[in-house]
Design a protein around this motif. Sequence first.
Motif, PDB file in Angstrom:
ATOM      1  N   THR A   1     -11.740  -0.218   0.400  1.00  0.00           N
ATOM      2  CA  THR A   1     -11.823  -0.022   1.845  1.00  0.00           C
ATOM      3  C   THR A   1     -10.718   0.901   2.345  1.00  0.00           C
ATOM      4  N   LEU A   2      -9.495   0.686   1.873  1.00  0.00           N
ATOM      5  CA  LEU A   2      -8.396   1.526   2.346  1.00  0.00           C
ATOM      6  C   LEU A   2      -8.523   2.969   1.845  1.00  0.00           C
ATOM      7  N   ILE A   3      -9.038   3.145   0.655  1.00  0.00           N
ATOM      8  CA  ILE A   3      -9.255   4.512   0.161  1.00  0.00           C
ATOM      9  C   ILE A   3     -10.303   5.217   1.019  1.00  0.00           C
ATOM     10  N   SER A   4     -11.415   4.532   1.296  1.00  0.00           N
ATOM     11  CA  SER A   4     -12.509   5.184   2.012  1.00  0.00           C
ATOM     12  C   SER A   4     -12.263   5.330   3.511  1.00  0.00           C
ATOM     13  N   LYS A   5     -11.571   4.367   4.119  1.00  0.00           N
ATOM     14  CA  LYS A   5     -11.391   4.402   5.576  1.00  0.00           C
ATOM     15  C   LYS A   5      -9.976   4.697   6.025  1.00  0.00           C
ATOM     16  N   GLY A   6      -9.008   4.381   5.184  1.00  0.00           N
ATOM     17  CA  GLY A   6      -7.631   4.424   5.638  1.00  0.00           C
ATOM     18  C   GLY A   6      -6.737   5.451   4.999  1.00  0.00           C
ATOM     19  N   MET A   7      -7.278   6.205   4.044  1.00  0.00           N
ATOM     20  CA  MET A   7      -6.483   7.241   3.390  1.00  0.00           C
ATOM     21  C   MET A   7      -5.210   6.685   2.747  1.00  0.00           C
ATOM     22  N   ALA A   8      -5.364   5.508   2.158  1.00  0.00           N
ATOM     23  CA  ALA A   8      -4.267   4.848   1.456  1.00  0.00           C
ATOM     24  C   ALA A   8      -4.848   4.079   0.284  1.00  0.00           C
TER      25      ALA A   8
ATOM     26  N   LEU B   1      -4.753  11.298   8.253  1.00  0.00           N
ATOM     27  CA  LEU B   1      -4.407   9.946   8.704  1.00  0.00           C
ATOM     28  C   LEU B   1      -3.845   9.984  10.113  1.00  0.00           C
ATOM     29  N   TYR B   2      -2.924  10.884  10.342  1.00  0.00           N
ATOM     30  CA  TYR B   2      -2.318  10.992  11.669  1.00  0.00           C
ATOM     31  C   TYR B   2      -3.352  11.431  12.706  1.00  0.00           C
ATOM     32  N   ASP B   3      -4.225  12.370  12.359  1.00  0.00           N
ATOM     33  CA  ASP B   3      -5.270  12.809  13.289  1.00  0.00           C
ATOM     34  C   ASP B   3      -6.179  11.659  13.695  1.00  0.00           C
ATOM     35  N   LYS B   4      -6.472  10.782  12.755  1.00  0.00           N
ATOM     36  CA  LYS B   4      -7.402   9.676  13.019  1.00  0.00           C
ATOM     37  C   LYS B   4      -6.729   8.496  13.712  1.00  0.00           C
ATOM     38  N   TYR B   5      -5.537   8.100  13.266  1.00  0.00           N
ATOM     39  CA  TYR B   5      -4.910   6.862  13.745  1.00  0.00           C
ATOM     40  C   TYR B   5      -3.628   7.062  14.556  1.00  0.00           C
ATOM     41  N   LYS B   6      -3.131   8.274  14.624  1.00  0.00           N
ATOM     42  CA  LYS B   6      -1.806   8.538  15.210  1.00  0.00           C
ATOM     43  C   LYS B   6      -0.778   7.699  14.443  1.00  0.00           C
ATOM     44  N   THR B   7      -0.065   6.815  15.112  1.00  0.00           N
ATOM     45  CA  THR B   7       0.930   6.001  14.403  1.00  0.00           C
ATOM     46  C   THR B   7       0.509   4.541  14.259  1.00  0.00           C
ATOM     47  N   SER B   8      -0.749   4.248  14.530  1.00  0.00           N
ATOM     48  CA  SER B   8      -1.182   2.835  14.500  1.00  0.00           C
ATOM     49  C   SER B   8      -2.154   2.537  13.362  1.00  0.00           C
ATOM     50  N   TRP B   9      -1.943   3.156  12.194  1.00  0.00           N
ATOM     51  CA  TRP B   9      -2.857   2.922  11.077  1.00  0.00           C
ATOM     52  C   TRP B   9      -2.763   1.508  10.529  1.00  0.00           C
ATOM     53  N   GLU B  10      -1.605   0.864  10.623  1.00  0.00           N
ATOM     54  CA  GLU B  10      -1.473  -0.473  10.031  1.00  0.00           C
ATOM     55  C   GLU B  10      -2.362  -1.499  10.716  1.00  0.00           C
ATOM     56  N   ALA B  11      -2.577  -1.382  12.009  1.00  0.00           N
ATOM     57  CA  ALA B  11      -3.490  -2.303  12.710  1.00  0.00           C
ATOM     58  C   ALA B  11      -4.895  -2.174  12.131  1.00  0.00           C
ATOM     59  N   SER B  12      -5.310  -0.959  11.855  1.00  0.00           N
ATOM     60  CA  SER B  12      -6.622  -0.747  11.239  1.00  0.00           C
ATOM     61  C   SER B  12      -6.640  -1.258   9.808  1.00  0.00           C
ATOM     62  N   TYR B  13      -5.563  -1.030   9.065  1.00  0.00           N
ATOM     63  CA  TYR B  13      -5.482  -1.525   7.688  1.00  0.00           C
ATOM     64  C   TYR B  13      -5.620  -3.045   7.658  1.00  0.00           C
TER      65      TYR B  13
ATOM     66  N   TYR C   1       0.826  -1.197   0.000  1.00  0.00           N
ATOM     67  CA  TYR C   1       0.000   0.000   0.000  1.00  0.00           C
ATOM     68  C   TYR C   1       0.864   1.252   0.000  1.00  0.00           C
ATOM     69  N   LYS C   2       0.214   2.346  -0.352  1.00  0.00           N
ATOM     70  CA  LYS C   2       0.877   3.642  -0.391  1.00  0.00           C
ATOM     71  C   LYS C   2      -0.066   4.661   0.255  1.00  0.00           C
ATOM     72  N   LEU C   3       0.468   5.444   1.157  1.00  0.00           N
ATOM     73  CA  LEU C   3      -0.328   6.497   1.783  1.00  0.00           C
ATOM     74  C   LEU C   3      -0.652   7.568   0.758  1.00  0.00           C
ATOM     75  N   MET C   4      -1.828   8.160   0.886  1.00  0.00           N
ATOM     76  CA  MET C   4      -2.209   9.269   0.022  1.00  0.00           C
ATOM     77  C   MET C   4      -1.557  10.528   0.592  1.00  0.00           C
ATOM     78  N   LYS C   5      -0.615  11.049  -0.129  1.00  0.00           N
ATOM     79  CA  LYS C   5       0.207  12.162   0.361  1.00  0.00           C
ATOM     80  C   LYS C   5      -0.640  13.319   0.891  1.00  0.00           C
ATOM     81  N   GLU C   6      -1.701  13.626   0.172  1.00  0.00           N
ATOM     82  CA  GLU C   6      -2.543  14.763   0.553  1.00  0.00           C
ATOM     83  C   GLU C   6      -3.390  14.491   1.802  1.00  0.00           C
ATOM     84  N   LYS C   7      -3.424  13.223   2.254  1.00  0.00           N
ATOM     85  CA  LYS C   7      -4.253  12.856   3.403  1.00  0.00           C
ATOM     86  C   LYS C   7      -3.430  12.470   4.633  1.00  0.00           C
TER      87      LYS C   7
END
Length: 136
Positions: A105-112, A55-67, A45-51
Amino acid sequence: TTLSFGSLSTDTRDPIEARTGPASHDGDEDDSAGLPVTIAVSFQYKLMKEKVSDLYDKYKTSWEASYLQYSQHAITNVAQLYAPRYFWERRKTIEDAMALAVNSTLISKGMAQIEHLQLTSIHFQPKYEQTITDIQ
């Protein structure tokens, strides 16, 4: 970045336990519907640069667990759409459907977004796999 479900020590999580679909899409009767299936899959996966800020506001540094949670749910949902025999006959179709579902799913929920997804292995109970092998 790669995330993976499988049995290797390098995999992020254990394989996904799912069930197959209720019937073939072409209307054939299939008494093996709803079988347990173990799926190993990896995706990049690749993070959406503009988001990134969102992403950080929503998940802090634990976005991969949600992914991982989002992708596991998407993959089990796709598995339930296909009869067991399609996992052999139409593996690429199933892999593509899983990629589409995880990406959506990752586009809509994970900003990736995913760059690639690989369906690395599929295992059914040994009795069912032996039946398929005997038929072929």
